[in-house]
Design an enzyme around this catalytic site. Structure first.
Site, PDB file in Angstrom:
ATOM      1  CE  LYS A   5     105.037  83.591 -16.586  1.00  0.00           C
ATOM      2  NZ  LYS A   5     105.321  82.997 -17.673  1.00  0.00           N
ATOM      3  CB  CYS A  25     104.702  84.829 -21.305  1.00  0.00           C
ATOM      4  SG  CYS A  25     105.537  83.423 -21.011  1.00  0.00           S
ATOM      5  CG  ASP A  78     108.059  85.721 -17.775  1.00  0.00           C
ATOM      6  OD1 ASP A  78     107.738  85.806 -16.801  1.00  0.00           O
ATOM      7  OD2 ASP A  78     107.501  84.879 -18.744  1.00  0.00           O
TER       8      ASP A  78
END
Length: 235
Positions: free
Chosen positions: A167, A200, A106
């Protein structure tokens, strides 16, 4: 309609540890200690009690496992899993390119103004990706809801990445990632970096450890909005 198990003060629970999942039941209102004992009775000596363990429950709201909330009591049918946090020191050591994969999590444009030291972790990320190309190490790259948060920052060259995927969950460990890992013979180590450390990155690390992988988090290539969040997540 009431569950038949609940009628006699027992609740059905799916217990998961490592790659195993076994259905059983516990008394209504069972808390942390009782659940740990149940895991030990279900899985026996497969669980190393000398290692630090985290108990998690499956959240329908988030669509994934989360750490067991404080004061949790079993009140309905649920799914639980036990995750070992601490790897045996004898299994950790030098990384080998042929058994290693890099996870880039990310590193997206919309996070740039919010994440502490984002420029620094981009710089380290650049070197990691360059090293992966030189050594022939596969790279898997996630992007959290790219329609709203943008793509991976331009400074990170993703040419040659094995997989770049969107995602909407915290963890990178999705079915397409597990399929990609299955295509890499002998992989056992994951080098993990990106954002955010306490969300995450942490959830991805827990999921990978739960699947038996060694996880190496690059501390100077991961960050959060808050340095306190980052510090406690790494700990």
């Amino acid at each position: 309609m009431a569950d038949t198990h609940s009628s006699n003060n027992h609740v059905p629970v799916l217990f998961s540890f490592s790659v195993f999942s076994r259905p059983s039941s516990v008394s209504l209102g069972s808390g942390y200690e009782a659940l740990i004992q149940k895991f030990l009775s279900v899985f026996g000596n497969q669980i190393d009690v000398q290692r630090k363990l985290v108990l998690q429950c499956f959240s329908e709201e988030w669509g994934q496992y989360i750490d067991l909330p404080k004061g949790f009591k079993v009140s309905e049918k649920c799914r639980l899993r036990l995750v070992p946090l601490q790897m045996d020191t004898t299994t950790l050591g030098n990384l080998s390119p042929v058994t290693t994969v890099f996870f880039c999590c990310d590193m997206q444009e919309r996070f740039r103004p919010a994440i502490k030291y984002f420029g620094d972790i981009i710089s380290v990320g650049q070197r990691l990706l360059q090293g992966a190309r030189i050594l022939g190490i596969p790279v898997l790259v996630s992007e959290q809801y790219p329609k709203g948060l943008g793509s991976t920052v331009q400074e990170l060259d993703l040419i040659g990445a094995k997989l770049v995927f969107p995602k909407t969950k915290f963890s990178m460990v999705l079915p397409e990632v597990e399929a990609a890992l299955a295509e890499i013979p002998g992989v056992r180590s994951v080098v993990l970096f990106g954002v955010e450390t306490h969300v995450c990155i942490q959830q991805t690390a827990l999921d990978l450890i739960g699947r038996g992988f060694e996880v190496h988090i690059v501390a100077d290539a991961t960050s959060s909005r808050s340095m306190m969040d980052r510090m406690f997540a790494l700990e």
